[in-house]
Design a protein around this motif. Structure first.
Motif, PDB file in Angstrom:
ATOM      1  N   ARG A  61       0.832  -1.207   0.000  1.00 46.73           N
ATOM      2  CA  ARG A  61       0.000   0.000   0.000  1.00 46.73           C
ATOM      3  C   ARG A  61       0.866   1.257   0.000  1.00 46.73           C
ATOM      4  O   ARG A  61       0.498   2.277  -0.596  1.00 46.73           O
ATOM      5  CB  ARG A  61      -0.918  -0.018   1.231  1.00 46.73           C
ATOM      6  CG  ARG A  61      -2.049   1.004   1.168  1.00 46.73           C
ATOM      7  CD  ARG A  61      -2.966   0.848   2.369  1.00 46.73           C
ATOM      8  NE  ARG A  61      -3.670  -0.417   2.377  1.00 46.73           N
ATOM      9  CZ  ARG A  61      -4.798  -0.649   1.716  1.00 46.73           C
ATOM     10  NH1 ARG A  61      -5.335   0.298   0.973  1.00 46.73           N
ATOM     11  NH2 ARG A  61      -5.399  -1.826   1.801  1.00 46.73           N
ATOM     12  N   GLN A  62       2.027   1.199   0.644  1.00 48.41           N
ATOM     13  CA  GLN A  62       2.896   2.362   0.694  1.00 48.41           C
ATOM     14  C   GLN A  62       3.467   2.717  -0.676  1.00 48.41           C
ATOM     15  O   GLN A  62       3.934   3.832  -0.894  1.00 48.41           O
ATOM     16  CB  GLN A  62       4.045   2.129   1.693  1.00 48.41           C
ATOM     17  CG  GLN A  62       5.119   1.137   1.232  1.00 48.41           C
ATOM     18  CD  GLN A  62       4.702  -0.313   1.447  1.00 48.41           C
ATOM     19  OE1 GLN A  62       3.576  -0.575   1.855  1.00 48.41           O
ATOM     20  NE2 GLN A  62       5.596  -1.247   1.209  1.00 48.41           N
ATOM     21  N   ASP A  63       3.394   1.763  -1.623  1.00 48.12           N
ATOM     22  CA  ASP A  63       3.887   2.008  -2.974  1.00 48.12           C
ATOM     23  C   ASP A  63       2.750   2.109  -3.984  1.00 48.12           C
ATOM     24  O   ASP A  63       2.954   1.931  -5.184  1.00 48.12           O
ATOM     25  CB  ASP A  63       4.849   0.890  -3.393  1.00 48.12           C
ATOM     26  CG  ASP A  63       6.154   0.949  -2.614  1.00 48.12           C
ATOM     27  OD1 ASP A  63       6.810   1.998  -2.656  1.00 48.12           O
ATOM     28  OD2 ASP A  63       6.485  -0.045  -1.959  1.00 48.12           O
ATOM     29  N   GLY A  64       1.547   2.371  -3.498  1.00 49.88           N
ATOM     30  CA  GLY A  64       0.430   2.563  -4.409  1.00 49.88           C
ATOM     31  C   GLY A  64      -0.496   1.378  -4.543  1.00 49.88           C
ATOM     32  O   GLY A  64      -1.442   1.422  -5.328  1.00 49.88           O
ATOM     33  N   GLY A  65      -0.231   0.301  -3.797  1.00 47.14           N
ATOM     34  CA  GLY A  65      -1.100  -0.861  -3.881  1.00 47.14           C
ATOM     35  C   GLY A  65      -2.451  -0.603  -3.228  1.00 47.14           C
ATOM     36  O   GLY A  65      -2.575   0.239  -2.340  1.00 47.14           O
ATOM     37  N   MET A  66      -3.463  -1.299  -3.691  1.00 47.55           N
ATOM     38  CA  MET A  66      -4.794  -1.178  -3.109  1.00 47.55           C
ATOM     39  C   MET A  66      -5.523  -2.496  -3.281  1.00 47.55           C
ATOM     40  O   MET A  66      -5.133  -3.334  -4.091  1.00 47.55           O
ATOM     41  CB  MET A  66      -5.577  -0.040  -3.764  1.00 47.55           C
ATOM     42  CG  MET A  66      -5.800  -0.201  -5.258  1.00 47.55           C
ATOM     43  SD  MET A  66      -6.659   1.232  -5.996  1.00 47.55           S
ATOM     44  CE  MET A  66      -5.414   2.510  -5.775  1.00 47.55           C
ATOM     45  N   LEU A  67      -6.591  -2.676  -2.512  1.00 48.04           N
ATOM     46  CA  LEU A  67      -7.299  -3.946  -2.498  1.00 48.04           C
ATOM     47  C   LEU A  67      -7.823  -4.308  -3.876  1.00 48.04           C
ATOM     48  O   LEU A  67      -7.709  -5.453  -4.316  1.00 48.04           O
ATOM     49  CB  LEU A  67      -8.457  -3.887  -1.487  1.00 48.04           C
ATOM     50  CG  LEU A  67      -9.332  -5.148  -1.392  1.00 48.04           C
ATOM     51  CD1 LEU A  67      -8.494  -6.348  -0.986  1.00 48.04           C
ATOM     52  CD2 LEU A  67     -10.465  -4.922  -0.396  1.00 48.04           C
ATOM     53  N   GLU A  68      -8.400  -3.329  -4.594  1.00 49.95           N
ATOM     54  CA  GLU A  68      -8.965  -3.610  -5.909  1.00 49.95           C
ATOM     55  C   GLU A  68      -7.902  -4.132  -6.860  1.00 49.95           C
ATOM     56  O   GLU A  68      -8.112  -5.073  -7.634  1.00 49.95           O
ATOM     57  CB  GLU A  68      -9.627  -2.358  -6.489  1.00 49.95           C
ATOM     58  CG  GLU A  68     -10.871  -1.900  -5.733  1.00 49.95           C
ATOM     59  CD  GLU A  68     -10.546  -1.181  -4.421  1.00 49.95           C
ATOM     60  OE1 GLU A  68      -9.352  -0.866  -4.193  1.00 49.95           O
ATOM     61  OE2 GLU A  68     -11.472  -0.950  -3.628  1.00 49.95           O
ATOM     62  N   LYS A  69      -6.716  -3.501  -6.834  1.00 51.15           N
ATOM     63  CA  LYS A  69      -5.625  -3.924  -7.713  1.00 51.15           C
ATOM     64  C   LYS A  69      -5.140  -5.322  -7.334  1.00 51.15           C
ATOM     65  O   LYS A  69      -4.837  -6.149  -8.194  1.00 51.15           O
ATOM     66  CB  LYS A  69      -4.468  -2.926  -7.645  1.00 51.15           C
ATOM     67  CG  LYS A  69      -3.348  -3.235  -8.615  1.00 51.15           C
ATOM     68  CD  LYS A  69      -2.190  -2.248  -8.466  1.00 51.15           C
ATOM     69  CE  LYS A  69      -2.571  -0.867  -8.919  1.00 51.15           C
ATOM     70  NZ  LYS A  69      -1.402   0.050  -8.931  1.00 51.15           N
ATOM     71  N   ALA A  70      -5.070  -5.602  -6.033  1.00 51.83           N
ATOM     72  CA  ALA A  70      -4.626  -6.918  -5.573  1.00 51.83           C
ATOM     73  C   ALA A  70      -5.585  -8.011  -6.021  1.00 51.83           C
ATOM     74  O   ALA A  70      -5.165  -9.075  -6.494  1.00 51.83           O
ATOM     75  CB  ALA A  70      -4.488  -6.920  -4.048  1.00 51.83           C
TER      76      ALA A  70
END
Length: 680
Positions: free
Chosen positions: A164-173
């Protein structure tokens, strides 16, 4: 049973192993076949000595009595033989009687039913306790079991994409095939999105059963096979995944197995397979990424030439022998293969030519034969019905509505200076062996012949009068804009297809930027807006006047690729960022009344995910056929100090927007002469 009976039984078994044809005697060839497996370092002389010692009656055959006498003797060779037969055991082949690999190297390393060193395992026990050794950079997600590779960054991880600290998010995962669970890499302590006994979504099957297993016995060392409810493999191989880290789908993710081949799990029905959408690739995400199937990454770079992925479904196929015909899942049809057999083996039954990947039968791009052929399904875009994006034409075009159109529009002369400026901005004073000798006397020379080098006026004064040197500039004589609704809509559809396919991937961008970028930005009313996230740029293609008009009218012909200058990176459309490089392939046509007039095509090109290489690689086009890349960037500026080569392999990736007819300017040309030519 006495010790003597046991010894006699073992001796009989050993004799039967050596007596391959069952005729009651061991020939030299039968002896060599097994001894070579037991000890590949034995020389021909050693084998001959062994045969002579065992064959007491010298009839070139060893019967059972001679065999027993030889093994019971006290000589050194017999002792070694006893040790080999007792101690040497090959690894049991995991596929057993279903093994389809016929290559000798596999048979030397692995035993199969009927071999002396093969024994059936206790499957129930092995499934419960088998350990899988993974590198330190790969661990299964604590929530769902999917393997995750750590590529850098801090200790926080997210299953399915970068942290998440590098732009990750649940939808993308979730779109990347993961479960979105966040945890500490070192301790596996949960951070967010699920915890043991409280799954955040139905993918977190390990957390679902955590509350039930809380009082279970301690785990065995290593990564034991976890049990969970089966679901269709997200890679689309057609098998059920049980979160089993030794399952073929997971092995494929680690580049250690053949995707979907001879899996021990049951194949899903075609209807179920049809409902499984292949998730977008997650390769390239940092610092942590889900290990994606090889066809979604660049694992092809590490494969031997005998292994390729199926053009239709993407599973890996190993070529053992035979001619160029292949069938995904089993031997080709001419060798007895059938669609039913291919499907049962986990393949898709597509038939194609191995070297060219040209389809023969059972599916083709845009027309999948069944739902497993998901790579063909992605190309099934309507060629007749333009998308909403395709119907939006550049705002500076004359033709923008009113149905299909195909028109050449003369660019007004007042804008010619903008194209002159583009040619100046992309000029590089270098030459290569592809620039022909203007005097037609010098052979092809690395770095270009002496007639096309960079010279000053003083240098040329000491050379023969007909040596022109490298052109120092190019001047636009006439510019035509190609407004073709059909070609434009095909280009936009392809661009949207690439955008969708690569939406969850990070890939290389141009560094340094393409040379035309500054002029494109400066003159936005002449050059359209580009999608730099997809590596969309304006590039040049040099040719003759008549060929330029033909290409603009009828599009590029991939089948003619390389007819002018070879195929360094396979059969494709070769383009350049420098007008100097493109000019090497431009030709005037004196017999057609166009002496001294050359043509450059100014093209919009969507490169997408590029395969970057600094070496000559004619197999580069295979990566596009396999779906791992969309184009090739051959960086000759790094190795040869010349130019970058841009190669697209599908004509829909390139839209010819302008044709620039121009003159070359040399050091000795008078300004008045050039200006006079431009007014002709």
């Amino acid at each position: 049973m006495t010790a003597g009976d046991v010894a006699s039984e073992k001796m009989t078994q050993a004799f039967q192993v050596l007596d391959a044809n069952g005729d009651g005697r061991i020939s030299r060839s039968e002896l060599v076949a097994l001894i070579t497996i037991l000890d590949s370092e034995l020389s021909d002389a050693d084998l001959e000595a062994l045969m002579l010692e065992a064959d007491s009656n010298h009839d070139s055959m060893i019967d059972y009595g001679e065999f027993c006498s030889f093994l019971m003797s006290s000589n050194t060779t017999a002792g070694l033989m006893r040790q080999k037969l007792k101690a040497t055991r090959r690894t049991r082949c995991r596929y057993g009687a279903d093994c389809f690999r016929g290559n000798p190297a596999h048979r030397e390393k692995f035993s199969h039913p009927g071999d002396f060193d093969y024994s059936e395992p206790d499957r129930a026990a092995s499934e419960a306790t088998e350990e899988i050794v993974l590198p330190d950079t790969i661990k299964p997600c604590p929530a769902c079991g999917m393997l995750i590779e750590k590529e850098g960054g801090d200790d926080s991880m997210m299953c399915g994409c970068q942290g998440r600290q590098d732009g990750g998010m649940l939808e993308k995962a979730l779109a990347g095939g993961g479960c979105g669970h966040e945890f500490k890499w070192t301790t596996l302590a949960p951070i967010d999105c699920g915890k043991p006994g409280e799954p955040a979504n139905d993918r977190q099957v390990k957390f679902s059963s955590a509350s039930k297993d809380a009082k279970a016995a301690p785990k065995a060392k290593g990564h034991a096979r976890p049990k969970s409810a089966p679901r269709p493999c997200p890679s689309g191989c057609g098998y059920l995944v049980t979160r089993d880290t030794s399952h073929c789908c997971q092995e494929c993710c680690n580049h250690a197995g053949k995707h979907g081949a001879r899996c021990e799990r049951v194949a899903v029905t075609l209807e179920a397979a049809a409902s499984v959408a292949r998730p977008p690739a997650t390769s390239g995400c940092t610092p942590g990424r889900a290990v994606s199937p090889p066809y979604m990454d660049s694992a092809e770079d590490h494969l031997p030439p005998t292994i390729k992925s199926c053009p239709a479904c993407g599973i890996f196929i190993e070529k053992l022998d035979g001619d160029d015909r292949m069938m995904c899942g089993c031997e080709p049809r001419i060798a007895g293969g059938t669609t039913e057999k291919a499907m049962a083996n986990g393949g898709c039954g597509h038939e194609f030519m191995w070297n060219t990947l040209e389809p023969i039968g059972f599916g083709k791009p845009g027309e999948p034969a069944h739902p497993r052929q998901i790579k063909f399904a992605t190309r099934a875009l309507s060629a007749d019905a333009p998308s909403s994006a395709a119907s939006v034409y550049p705002e500076y075009w004359v033709c923008r509505s009113g149905g299909p159109f195909d028109e050449f529009q003369d660019v007004r002369r007042g804008d010619y200076h903008k194209f002159d400026e583009l040619l100046r901005a992309t000029y590089i004073g270098k030459t290569t062996q592809d620039r022909p000798c203007p005097r037609a006397v010098c052979p092809k020379t690395p770095g270009g012949c002496a007639c096309v080098q960079v010279y000053t006026a003083k240098d040329l004064a000491d050379l023969p009068g007909d040596v022109p040197g490298l052109p120092v500039a190019f001047r636009a004589r006439r510019v035509i804009r190609n407004e073709d609704s059909r070609m434009w809509e095909s280009y936009v559809r392809k661009r949207e297809e690439i955008k969708e396919r690569r939406s969850h991937e990070r890939f290389r961008k141009f560094d340094p930027p393409v040379m035309s970028g500054g002029m494109v930005h400066k003159y936005g009313h002449v050059f359209g807006q580009l999608d730099h996230d997809l590596n969309e740029e304006y590039l040049f293609h040099g040719t003759t006047v008549r060929a330029a008009l033909s290409i603009a009218e009828n599009d590029f012909r991939i089948d003619l690729a390389g007819s002018a200058a070879g195929t360094m990176y396979g059969r494709g459309i070769y383009l350049a960022e420098s007008c100097t490089k493109a000019d090497e392939y431009a030709r005037d046509e004196p017999l057609a009344g166009m002496s001294g007039v050359f043509a450059l095509l100014v093209c919009r090109v969507c490169m997408g995910k590029m395969y970057y290489t600094t070496a000559r690689k004619e197999s580069a086009e295979d990566r596009v056929a396999h779906g791992t890349h969309d184009s090739t960037l051959g960086d000759r500026s790094e190795t040869a100090g010349t130019f970058r080569e841009f190669v697209a392999y599908e004509k829909e990736q390139v839209y010819v927007e302008y044709i620039v007819f121009y003159h070359r300017v040399h050091v000795k040309d008078a300004h008045e002469t050039i200006e006079s030519k431009l007014k002709e």
